[in-house]
Design a protein around this motif. Structure first.
Motif, PDB file in Angstrom:
ATOM      1  N   UNK A 120       0.828  -1.093  -0.105  1.00  0.00           N
ATOM      2  CA  UNK A 120       0.033   0.161  -0.043  1.00  0.00           C
ATOM      3  C   UNK A 120       0.679   1.429  -0.111  1.00  0.00           C
ATOM      4  N   UNK A 121       0.488   2.199  -0.685  1.00  0.00           N
ATOM      5  CA  UNK A 121       1.143   3.531  -0.702  1.00  0.00           C
ATOM      6  C   UNK A 121       0.755   4.334   0.394  1.00  0.00           C
ATOM      7  N   UNK A 122       1.703   5.099   0.974  1.00  0.00           N
ATOM      8  CA  UNK A 122       1.387   6.271   1.995  1.00  0.00           C
ATOM      9  C   UNK A 122       0.506   7.260   1.295  1.00  0.00           C
ATOM     10  N   UNK A 123      -0.020   7.858   2.062  1.00  0.00           N
ATOM     11  CA  UNK A 123      -0.987   8.993   1.461  1.00  0.00           C
ATOM     12  C   UNK A 123      -0.392  10.213   1.939  1.00  0.00           C
ATOM     13  N   UNK A 124      -0.330  11.261   1.070  1.00  0.00           N
ATOM     14  CA  UNK A 124      -0.044  12.756   1.427  1.00  0.00           C
ATOM     15  C   UNK A 124      -1.326  13.640   0.988  1.00  0.00           C
ATOM     16  N   UNK A 125      -1.411  14.621   2.098  1.00  0.00           N
ATOM     17  CA  UNK A 125      -2.245  15.530   2.179  1.00  0.00           C
ATOM     18  C   UNK A 125      -1.635  16.803   2.168  1.00  0.00           C
ATOM     19  N   UNK A 126      -1.915  18.005   1.435  1.00  0.00           N
ATOM     20  CA  UNK A 126      -1.377  19.287   1.258  1.00  0.00           C
ATOM     21  C   UNK A 126      -2.508  20.216   1.754  1.00  0.00           C
ATOM     22  N   UNK A 127      -2.433  20.720   2.983  1.00  0.00           N
ATOM     23  CA  UNK A 127      -3.373  21.673   3.433  1.00  0.00           C
ATOM     24  C   UNK A 127      -2.874  22.920   3.231  1.00  0.00           C
ATOM     25  N   UNK A 128      -3.643  23.676   2.221  1.00  0.00           N
ATOM     26  CA  UNK A 128      -3.414  25.159   2.210  1.00  0.00           C
ATOM     27  C   UNK A 128      -4.504  26.160   2.615  1.00  0.00           C
ATOM     28  N   UNK A 129      -4.300  27.473   2.514  1.00  0.00           N
ATOM     29  CA  UNK A 129      -5.219  28.570   2.675  1.00  0.00           C
ATOM     30  C   UNK A 129      -6.436  28.397   1.896  1.00  0.00           C
ATOM     31  N   UNK A 130      -6.269  27.822   0.601  1.00  0.00           N
ATOM     32  CA  UNK A 130      -7.672  28.021  -0.072  1.00  0.00           C
ATOM     33  C   UNK A 130      -7.876  26.515  -0.744  1.00  0.00           C
ATOM     34  N   UNK A 131      -7.155  25.639  -0.707  1.00  0.00           N
ATOM     35  CA  UNK A 131      -7.225  24.174  -1.177  1.00  0.00           C
ATOM     36  C   UNK A 131      -6.514  23.295  -0.365  1.00  0.00           C
ATOM     37  N   UNK A 132      -7.430  22.135  -0.124  1.00  0.00           N
ATOM     38  CA  UNK A 132      -6.796  20.957   0.402  1.00  0.00           C
ATOM     39  C   UNK A 132      -6.703  19.807  -0.732  1.00  0.00           C
ATOM     40  N   UNK A 133      -5.556  19.194  -1.013  1.00  0.00           N
ATOM     41  CA  UNK A 133      -5.276  18.149  -1.788  1.00  0.00           C
ATOM     42  C   UNK A 133      -4.539  17.162  -1.429  1.00  0.00           C
TER      43      UNK A 133
END
Length: 251
Positions: A2-15
């Motif tokens: 399984x691949x680890x998951x990454x989340x980029x939390x920014x001021x306008x969007x979360x990806x």
């Protein structure tokens, strides 16, 4: 595997996306959702859950970038997000919310690690400073491939003002600066950092790095200075890398 998951939390969007760490890229196309208002931890956790649930069920660790100082999973500053983050154990909050091991990291630190492992700084020894230019100025300090966290070099005081207030991409846009005028400000900033740390390499990230040919040659420093390679993928990739490494340490 399984691949680890990454989340980029920014001021306008979360990806977010699962990340193939062998190649340093997304294993599947990312999913983006607008950042909620207010962007408190509970509301943001709900969005994280929506993004994670967009992909097949997994127990792999999750890495999350936060635009603030992070120490041992606790968020200590919140310049562009809700103040309710300050003092909160984000690792614990999101681990409980997602039912998966979650590790939080400063957004610039995540981008720096990704560039050191897979991008422009790969293979470079000594001190590498990855500087991200955007709404503010983020920084990652990498020494022989190891991260020295929370450097926050965008908040250095130069000529009596916070450096990012004059040299960030937002300052160029707000004041309508020409590339040449902005280049002069960047030169002042990078020369100051150069005097303090004597780095072996500067790597310049942030969305404006796509326009490197317009301003890169205007930054006059002695240190080698190059654009980042991963661009807007760096946060997600770096967050997943942090989660993978920390989960391994906990085993």
């Amino acid at each position: 595997m399984e691949h680890p998951f990454g989340i980029d939390f920014g001021g306008t969007g979360i990806k977010g996306a699962p990340v193939d760490l062998k190649h340093g890229d997304f294993a599947h196309d990312r999913v983006r959702i607008d950042t909620p208002r207010p962007a408190n931890p509970q509301a943001v956790a709900e969005v994280f859950g929506q993004i994670v649930d967009s992909f097949p069920s997994s127990k792999s660790p999750v890495g999350v970038t936060v635009p603030g100082i992070v120490r041992h999973g606790v968020v200590l500053s919140a310049a562009n997000i809700d103040k309710s983050w300050i003092g909160g154990d984000a690792d614990a909050i999101f681990t409980e919310a997602l039912g998966r091991e979650v590790h939080v990291v400063n957004d610039a630190d995540a981008a720096g690690l990704a560039e050191a492992e897979y991008g422009a700084a790969k293979g470079h020894q000594g001190l590498v400073l990855v500087i991200t230019l955007g709404t503010g100025i983020g920084s990652a300090m990498i020494y022989d491939g190891q991260l020295v966290p929370n450097s926050e070099l965008g908040h250095l005081e130069i000529d009596g003002v916070n450096a990012e207030s004059r040299a960030a991409t937002s300052a160029r846009e707000r004041e309508g600066l020409t590339w040449e005028a902005w280049g002069e400000r960047l030169t002042t900033y990078f020369r100051h950092v150069e005097r303090l740390f004597t780095p072996d390499l500067f790597v310049i990230g942030g969305g404006v790095s796509k326009s490197w040919e317009k301003f890169g040659h205007l930054i006059e420093v002695e240190t080698e200075i190059i654009p980042a390679k991963l661009q807007n993928r760096a946060g997600i990739v770096g967050a997943a890398l942090v989660a993978h490494r920390k989960a391994g340490q906990d085993d």
